[in-house]
Design a protein around this motif. Structure first.
Motif, PDB file in Angstrom:
ATOM      1  N   LEU A  60       0.830  -1.210   0.000  1.00 12.17           N
ATOM      2  CA  LEU A  60       0.000   0.000   0.000  1.00 12.17           C
ATOM      3  C   LEU A  60       0.864   1.259   0.000  1.00 12.17           C
ATOM      4  O   LEU A  60       0.598   2.205  -0.739  1.00 12.17           O
ATOM      5  CB  LEU A  60      -0.940   0.021   1.210  1.00 12.17           C
ATOM      6  CG  LEU A  60      -2.115  -0.939   1.217  1.00 12.17           C
ATOM      7  CD1 LEU A  60      -2.950  -0.721   2.477  1.00 12.17           C
ATOM      8  CD2 LEU A  60      -2.975  -0.789  -0.025  1.00 12.17           C
ATOM      9  N   ALA A  61       1.898   1.256   0.834  1.00 12.08           N
ATOM     10  CA  ALA A  61       2.773   2.432   0.935  1.00 12.08           C
ATOM     11  C   ALA A  61       3.542   2.674  -0.355  1.00 12.08           C
ATOM     12  O   ALA A  61       3.891   3.817  -0.672  1.00 12.08           O
ATOM     13  CB  ALA A  61       3.734   2.265   2.106  1.00 12.08           C
ATOM     14  N   ASP A  62       3.809   1.607  -1.110  1.00 13.24           N
ATOM     15  CA  ASP A  62       4.572   1.733  -2.354  1.00 13.24           C
ATOM     16  C   ASP A  62       3.730   2.174  -3.545  1.00 13.24           C
ATOM     17  O   ASP A  62       4.275   2.449  -4.616  1.00 13.24           O
ATOM     18  CB  ASP A  62       5.269   0.400  -2.691  1.00 13.24           C
ATOM     19  CG  ASP A  62       6.435   0.110  -1.762  1.00 13.24           C
ATOM     20  OD1 ASP A  62       6.874   1.023  -1.028  1.00 13.24           O
ATOM     21  OD2 ASP A  62       6.901  -1.045  -1.754  1.00 13.24           O
ATOM     22  N   LEU A  63       2.410   2.246  -3.374  1.00 20.20           N
ATOM     23  CA  LEU A  63       1.571   2.735  -4.473  1.00 20.20           C
ATOM     24  C   LEU A  63       1.943   4.187  -4.757  1.00 20.20           C
ATOM     25  O   LEU A  63       2.138   4.980  -3.817  1.00 20.20           O
ATOM     26  CB  LEU A  63       0.086   2.655  -4.101  1.00 20.20           C
ATOM     27  CG  LEU A  63      -0.515   1.258  -4.014  1.00 20.20           C
ATOM     28  CD1 LEU A  63      -1.935   1.339  -3.457  1.00 20.20           C
ATOM     29  CD2 LEU A  63      -0.508   0.584  -5.375  1.00 20.20           C
ATOM     30  N   PRO A  64       2.046   4.556  -6.015  1.00 20.95           N
ATOM     31  CA  PRO A  64       2.402   5.948  -6.320  1.00 20.95           C
ATOM     32  C   PRO A  64       1.284   6.900  -5.898  1.00 20.95           C
ATOM     33  O   PRO A  64       0.106   6.548  -5.954  1.00 20.95           O
ATOM     34  CB  PRO A  64       2.593   5.954  -7.842  1.00 20.95           C
ATOM     35  CG  PRO A  64       1.854   4.753  -8.342  1.00 20.95           C
ATOM     36  CD  PRO A  64       1.842   3.751  -7.219  1.00 20.95           C
ATOM     37  N   VAL A  65       1.680   8.076  -5.497  1.00 21.86           N
ATOM     38  CA  VAL A  65       0.716   9.123  -5.179  1.00 21.86           C
ATOM     39  C   VAL A  65       0.278   9.732  -6.504  1.00 21.86           C
ATOM     40  O   VAL A  65       1.113  10.130  -7.315  1.00 21.86           O
ATOM     41  CB  VAL A  65       1.342  10.204  -4.265  1.00 21.86           C
ATOM     42  CG1 VAL A  65       0.377  11.354  -4.048  1.00 21.86           C
ATOM     43  CG2 VAL A  65       1.764   9.585  -2.943  1.00 21.86           C
ATOM     44  N   VAL A  66      -1.020   9.760  -6.723  1.00 25.40           N
ATOM     45  CA  VAL A  66      -1.563  10.284  -7.969  1.00 25.40           C
ATOM     46  C   VAL A  66      -2.148  11.662  -7.702  1.00 25.40           C
ATOM     47  O   VAL A  66      -2.976  11.824  -6.804  1.00 25.40           O
ATOM     48  CB  VAL A  66      -2.663   9.337  -8.528  1.00 25.40           C
ATOM     49  CG1 VAL A  66      -3.278   9.921  -9.791  1.00 25.40           C
ATOM     50  CG2 VAL A  66      -2.077   7.954  -8.776  1.00 25.40           C
ATOM     51  N   ASP A  67      -1.691  12.642  -8.471  1.00 24.84           N
ATOM     52  CA  ASP A  67      -2.236  13.991  -8.365  1.00 24.84           C
ATOM     53  C   ASP A  67      -3.409  14.086  -9.333  1.00 24.84           C
ATOM     54  O   ASP A  67      -3.221  14.272 -10.535  1.00 24.84           O
ATOM     55  CB  ASP A  67      -1.157  15.031  -8.699  1.00 24.84           C
ATOM     56  CG  ASP A  67      -1.651  16.454  -8.507  1.00 24.84           C
ATOM     57  OD1 ASP A  67      -2.879  16.654  -8.361  1.00 24.84           O
ATOM     58  OD2 ASP A  67      -0.804  17.368  -8.505  1.00 24.84           O
ATOM     59  N   HIS A  68      -4.607  13.916  -8.812  1.00 22.21           N
ATOM     60  CA  HIS A  68      -5.789  13.899  -9.663  1.00 22.21           C
ATOM     61  C   HIS A  68      -6.071  15.251 -10.270  1.00 22.21           C
ATOM     62  O   HIS A  68      -6.745  15.346 -11.305  1.00 22.21           O
ATOM     63  CB  HIS A  68      -7.002  13.366  -8.883  1.00 22.21           C
ATOM     64  CG  HIS A  68      -6.824  11.950  -8.471  1.00 22.21           C
ATOM     65  ND1 HIS A  68      -6.906  10.901  -9.361  1.00 22.21           N
ATOM     66  CD2 HIS A  68      -6.520  11.379  -7.279  1.00 22.21           C
ATOM     67  CE1 HIS A  68      -6.687   9.766  -8.741  1.00 22.21           C
ATOM     68  NE2 HIS A  68      -6.455  10.033  -7.465  1.00 22.21           N
ATOM     69  N   ALA A  69      -5.570  16.324  -9.664  1.00 23.02           N
ATOM     70  CA  ALA A  69      -5.726  17.652 -10.261  1.00 23.02           C
ATOM     71  C   ALA A  69      -4.956  17.712 -11.568  1.00 23.02           C
ATOM     72  O   ALA A  69      -5.427  18.294 -12.552  1.00 23.02           O
ATOM     73  CB  ALA A  69      -5.228  18.726  -9.297  1.00 23.02           C
ATOM     74  N   GLU A  70      -3.758  17.110 -11.617  1.00 26.49           N
ATOM     75  CA  GLU A  70      -2.987  17.069 -12.865  1.00 26.49           C
ATOM     76  C   GLU A  70      -3.706  16.231 -13.898  1.00 26.49           C
ATOM     77  O   GLU A  70      -3.724  16.563 -15.082  1.00 26.49           O
ATOM     78  CB  GLU A  70      -1.587  16.503 -12.607  1.00 26.49           C
ATOM     79  CG  GLU A  70      -0.643  17.477 -11.990  1.00 26.49           C
ATOM     80  CD  GLU A  70       0.766  16.897 -11.841  1.00 26.49           C
ATOM     81  OE1 GLU A  70       1.082  15.891 -12.510  1.00 26.49           O
ATOM     82  OE2 GLU A  70       1.542  17.471 -11.063  1.00 26.49           O
ATOM     83  N   ASP A  71      -4.288  15.084 -13.470  1.00 28.10           N
ATOM     84  CA  ASP A  71      -5.028  14.236 -14.401  1.00 28.10           C
ATOM     85  C   ASP A  71      -6.179  15.015 -15.043  1.00 28.10           C
ATOM     86  O   ASP A  71      -6.398  14.936 -16.245  1.00 28.10           O
ATOM     87  CB  ASP A  71      -5.600  13.009 -13.681  1.00 28.10           C
ATOM     88  CG  ASP A  71      -4.540  12.005 -13.295  1.00 28.10           C
ATOM     89  OD1 ASP A  71      -3.395  12.141 -13.759  1.00 28.10           O
ATOM     90  OD2 ASP A  71      -4.872  11.078 -12.529  1.00 28.10           O
ATOM     91  N   ALA A  72      -6.916  15.762 -14.219  1.00 30.03           N
ATOM     92  CA  ALA A  72      -8.060  16.525 -14.724  1.00 30.03           C
ATOM     93  C   ALA A  72      -7.610  17.640 -15.649  1.00 30.03           C
ATOM     94  O   ALA A  72      -8.266  17.940 -16.652  1.00 30.03           O
ATOM     95  CB  ALA A  72      -8.864  17.092 -13.567  1.00 30.03           C
ATOM     96  N   ALA A  73      -6.464  18.269 -15.354  1.00 32.41           N
ATOM     97  CA  ALA A  73      -5.968  19.364 -16.184  1.00 32.41           C
ATOM     98  C   ALA A  73      -5.515  18.866 -17.550  1.00 32.41           C
ATOM     99  O   ALA A  73      -5.590  19.575 -18.540  1.00 32.41           O
ATOM    100  CB  ALA A  73      -4.804  20.065 -15.479  1.00 32.41           C
ATOM    101  N   GLY A  74      -5.051  17.598 -17.603  1.00 31.13           N
ATOM    102  CA  GLY A  74      -4.551  17.031 -18.851  1.00 31.13           C
ATOM    103  C   GLY A  74      -5.651  16.561 -19.779  1.00 31.13           C
ATOM    104  O   GLY A  74      -5.406  16.203 -20.923  1.00 31.13           O
ATOM    105  N   GLU A  75      -6.891  16.544 -19.322  1.00 33.74           N
ATOM    106  CA  GLU A  75      -8.005  16.035 -20.149  1.00 33.74           C
ATOM    107  C   GLU A  75      -8.469  17.062 -21.131  1.00 33.74           C
ATOM    108  O   GLU A  75      -8.393  18.213 -21.022  1.00 33.74           O
ATOM    109  CB  GLU A  75      -9.177  15.607 -19.250  1.00 33.74           C
ATOM    110  CG  GLU A  75      -8.824  14.376 -18.453  1.00 33.74           C
ATOM    111  CD  GLU A  75      -9.929  13.961 -17.502  1.00 33.74           C
ATOM    112  OE1 GLU A  75     -10.991  14.602 -17.449  1.00 33.74           O
ATOM    113  OE2 GLU A  75      -9.727  12.976 -16.777  1.00 33.74           O
TER     114      GLU A  75
END
Length: 189
Positions: free
Chosen positions: A174-189
């Motif tokens: 769980l700790a090794d899962l990458p942190v995802v910046d969902h704001a960046e994901d939304a901006a890239g759409e």
């Protein structure tokens, strides 16, 4: 504020993957039974309960010692280093806490005024000062935070080795899962 408990069906439904568009399909694709999903929900509910309990215990300890979050982290680090016989400088503390030097200076000034630490001459570098926890703070921390840590340690010590290893692998994954910046994901759409 009401905290959901493990007995609150609404709390469980919020994390039930069968109630979410994205994960419901994955549950089907993996062929998970309702019993499998219920076990996974139990696991995540246990993690939520642990996080709430851990946060509450940390807050109670900080309140008892009248310390902020970074103050408490600094005291724990200094006490641990002292037990190992290490000499800690403000630069080392800044690195450990991830703070700028000026912020650590303010933190140390505050801790010194409150009687939690002393600045002493460094044993091998006359240009530096070492930071030492006072005996009274060490005793208070040991009887509160140390006692809480010991209780958690005893829970882990009571588990068979195989179970500790499974829990460690799970938490590490769980700790090794990458942190995802969902704001960046939304901006890239």
């Amino acid at each position: 504020m009401r905290h959901p408990s493990e007995h609150d069906p609404d709390s469980r439904s919020v994390i039930d993957p069968r109630n979410h568009e994205v994960s419901a399909a994955i549950v089907r694709d993996l062929g998970l039974s309702d019993a499998d999903v219920d076990e996974i929900i139990d696991l995540f509910e246990a993690l939520r309960r642990w996080r709430r309990t851990s946060d509450a215990q940390r807050d109670a300890s900080r309140h008892h010692m009248r310390l902020g979050e970074n103050d408490m982290r600094a005291i724990r680090y200094l006490m641990s280093a002292g037990r190992r016989g290490s000499t800690i400088t403000s630069t080392m503390l800044a690195e450990h806490l991830g703070l700028q030097g000026s912020s650590v200076t303010k933190l140390l000034d505050r801790l010194e005024r409150a009687g939690h630490i002393r600045r002493e001459p460094h044993p091998s570098d006359r240009r530096a000062l070492s930071i030492v926890v006072t005996d009274s703070t060490r005793a208070t921390a040991s009887s509160s935070v140390g006692a809480d840590h010991l209780r958690r340690f005893m829970v882990a010590a009571a588990m068979p080795s195989e179970e500790r290893q499974v829990v460690s692998r799970f938490l590490t994954a769980l700790a090794d899962l990458p942190v995802v910046d969902h704001a960046e994901d939304a901006a890239g759409e």
